[in-house]
Motif scaffolding. Structure first.
Motif, PDB file in Angstrom:
ATOM      1  N   HIS A 422      -7.774  26.850 -38.325  1.00  7.69           N
ATOM      2  CA  HIS A 422      -6.409  26.376 -38.139  1.00  7.69           C
ATOM      3  C   HIS A 422      -5.449  27.568 -38.604  1.00  7.69           C
ATOM      4  CE1 HIS A 422      -8.192  22.405 -39.452  1.00  7.69           C
ATOM      5  NE2 HIS A 422      -7.410  21.956 -38.559  1.00  7.69           N
ATOM      6  N   GLU A 423      -6.005  28.694 -38.379  1.00  6.50           N
ATOM      7  CA  GLU A 423      -5.211  29.991 -38.354  1.00  6.50           C
ATOM      8  C   GLU A 423      -4.280  29.965 -37.455  1.00  6.50           C
ATOM      9  OE1 GLU A 423      -3.487  33.194 -39.165  1.00  6.50           O
ATOM     10  OE2 GLU A 423      -5.191  32.557 -40.730  1.00  6.50           O
ATOM     11  N   VAL A 424      -3.000  30.093 -37.489  1.00 12.80           N
ATOM     12  CA  VAL A 424      -1.872  29.872 -36.516  1.00 12.80           C
ATOM     13  C   VAL A 424      -2.230  31.115 -35.458  1.00 12.80           C
ATOM     14  CG1 VAL A 424       0.544  29.741 -35.997  1.00 12.80           C
ATOM     15  CG2 VAL A 424      -0.497  28.210 -37.941  1.00 12.80           C
ATOM     16  N   LYS A 425      -2.134  32.339 -36.466  1.00 18.68           N
ATOM     17  CA  LYS A 425      -2.208  33.666 -35.563  1.00 18.68           C
ATOM     18  C   LYS A 425      -3.304  33.662 -34.343  1.00 18.68           C
ATOM     19  CE  LYS A 425       0.043  36.656 -38.781  1.00 18.68           C
ATOM     20  NZ  LYS A 425      -0.067  37.694 -39.573  1.00 18.68           N
ATOM     21  N   GLN A 428      -3.040  30.992 -31.485  1.00 14.55           N
ATOM     22  CA  GLN A 428      -1.954  31.713 -30.653  1.00 14.55           C
ATOM     23  C   GLN A 428      -2.526  32.274 -29.102  1.00 14.55           C
ATOM     24  OE1 GLN A 428       0.362  34.349 -32.940  1.00 14.55           O
ATOM     25  NE2 GLN A 428       2.126  33.132 -32.553  1.00 14.55           N
TER      26      GLN A 428
END
Length: 437
Positions: A422-425, A428
């Motif tokens: 779930h790490e947004v970076k 991306q």
């Protein structure tokens, strides 16, 4: 998934191993490597021009031919440093899968992939008396096929395994069709090349304890795919005055490393970074890419700062790679006994650091290996993958089918993976377990 085992047999070499080749000494790198089985899984789309039973018959014959050249693979470990090439053969399993191939490719999860490997050997530690390699042919209801292979790391690395599969496909594609009452003869288009101790002889070196692949119950595995456009963005971000043209592998490795350190609460000064480096082209003189065995070493480092930007990490990774390629081929390639002390120090350092460091983040890149070349006569594979190894913070990188993207098979503790996926970076630039249809 409904899968049924149809047959199990042992395939032996088509020609007996000559007496002077019955003992195959392993190299000093082989000797410290773990015995765990390295798994590969090749998917092939349906081919209406040939019957699956005919394909399986051909695969048996061509595998037998192949084993007469890769003769150590049909043997068994004699002791910790030697293979006895006794032609015992390799397990060859055939299954019927009642599902369609597309069902697996649309949802490539472990639950569907794991039954496609022989005897659940993927990344399992091999017993000393067990087979060195095992194969399973999976026939889908739609006519598609999946070929899986598990090879003990003791006798070879990723490059060895891809070469084995590609050479098998060459033999299979060129295997003469037998006429009634006579057997076809095959002139092999290649020769079995040097490997094992002929590359890196044990000589009078001490025998160190093997590296251990620590499979942990609380570790889970997820697949992340970096498309070419996203890699291009990462390259732009990672470009600096020190690194003008970062590679695909460098930027993806650095990005995963950065995200891993962040979500696990570690820092770069205390996290041991390690990446396996193939030495075939880097030895002096260069070795053939067909050399058999574990012909690689580890580029390892601790960063000098607790926190680092992507471009700084890429620079540090590149520096470590350059140093590794400059130092170790010279040490390992020396023929004089005065190199034995340096080699011994290298072996000791690796076996100790890998067994003692709890903050290890390890990468193995199979990118640029000939992953998608294995055409057995019905087309090249539509997807090649491996399986979860359940080693904490162990990452394997592979090419996508187009050769421009990268698939990352990431193993992490369950709590860390929940944050990681779930790490947004990360998301991306990477897709979580996309379909392969």
């Amino acid at each position: 998934m409904e899968i049924e085992l149809i047959s199990r047999e042992t395939i032996k070499p088509s020609s007996p191993t000559p007496s002077h080749l019955k003992i195959y000494p392993l190299s000093f790198i082989d000797n410290i490597l773990m015995r765990n089985y390295v798994p590969l899984l090749y998917f092939y789309k349906p081919n209406k021009d040939s019957d699956q039973n005919v394909k399986i018959s051909q695969l048996r014959k061509s595998l037998s031919q192949l084993l007469s050249k890769y003769y150590p693979f049909a043997g068994r470990l004699k002791d910790k440093i030697t293979v006895e090439c006794n032609d015992q053969g390799v397990p060859f399993l055939v299954t019927n899968v009642k599902n369609k191939l597309s069902e697996v490719l649309q949802n490539p999860i472990e639950k569907l992939l794991n039954p496609l490997f022989p005897d659940e050997l993927q990344w399992k530690e091999m017993d000393w008396s067990e087979t060195l390699i095992a194969i399973q042919i999976n026939c889908f209801a739609c006519g598609g096929m999946a070929i899986s292979v598990c090879m003990s790391h003791k006798i070879g690395d990723g490059s060895t395994l891809f070469n084995f599969m590609n050479d098998w496909s060459i033999i299979n594609e060129n295997l003469p069709k037998e006429k009634e009452g006579e057997k076809g003869l095959l002139e092999l288009p290649f020769h079995f090349l040097d490997g094992g101790a002929s590359m890196f002889p044990q000589r009078d070196l001490p025998i160190f304890q093997e590296l251990v692949l620590k499979r942990e119950n609380n570790v889970v595995c997820k697949r992340f795919v970096f498309q070419p456009s996203m890699i291009k963005s990462l390259k732009k971000m990672a470009t600096s005055s020190s690194v003008h043209s970062p590679t695909r592998v460098q930027v993806v490795t650095a990005w995963i490393y950065k995200c891993t350190v962040s979500i696990t609460g570690l820092n770069f000064k205390t996290s041991l970074f390690s990446m396996a480096v193939d030495f075939r082209k880097r030895m002096v003189p260069p070795l053939s890419e067909k050399c058999v065995g574990n012909i690689f070493w580890f580029s390892s480092m601790f960063a000098d700062k607790k926190e680092m930007e992507l471009k700084d990490l890429v620079c540090k990774i590149k520096e470590g790679l350059s140093e590794c390629c400059d130092v170790y081929p010279k040490i390992f390639g020396g023929k004089k006994n005065d190199n034995l002390l340096k080699i011994s120090e290298c072996l000791k350092q690796v076996t100790e650091s890998y067994s003692e460091n709890g903050n290890l983040i390890s990468f193995s890149s199979w990118c640029r290996f000939p992953m998608y070349e294995a055409d057995f006569g019905w087309g090249k594979p539509i997807w090649v993958t491996t399986s979860a190894c359940y080693v904490r913070n162990g990452i394997i990188l592979m090419d996508t089918r187009d050769g421009d993207g990268i698939e990352a098979v990431v193993n992490m503790e369950e709590n860390d993976m929940t944050k990681f996926e779930h790490e947004v970076k990360l998301l991306q630039y990477a897709s979580l377990n996309p379909t392969n249809v």
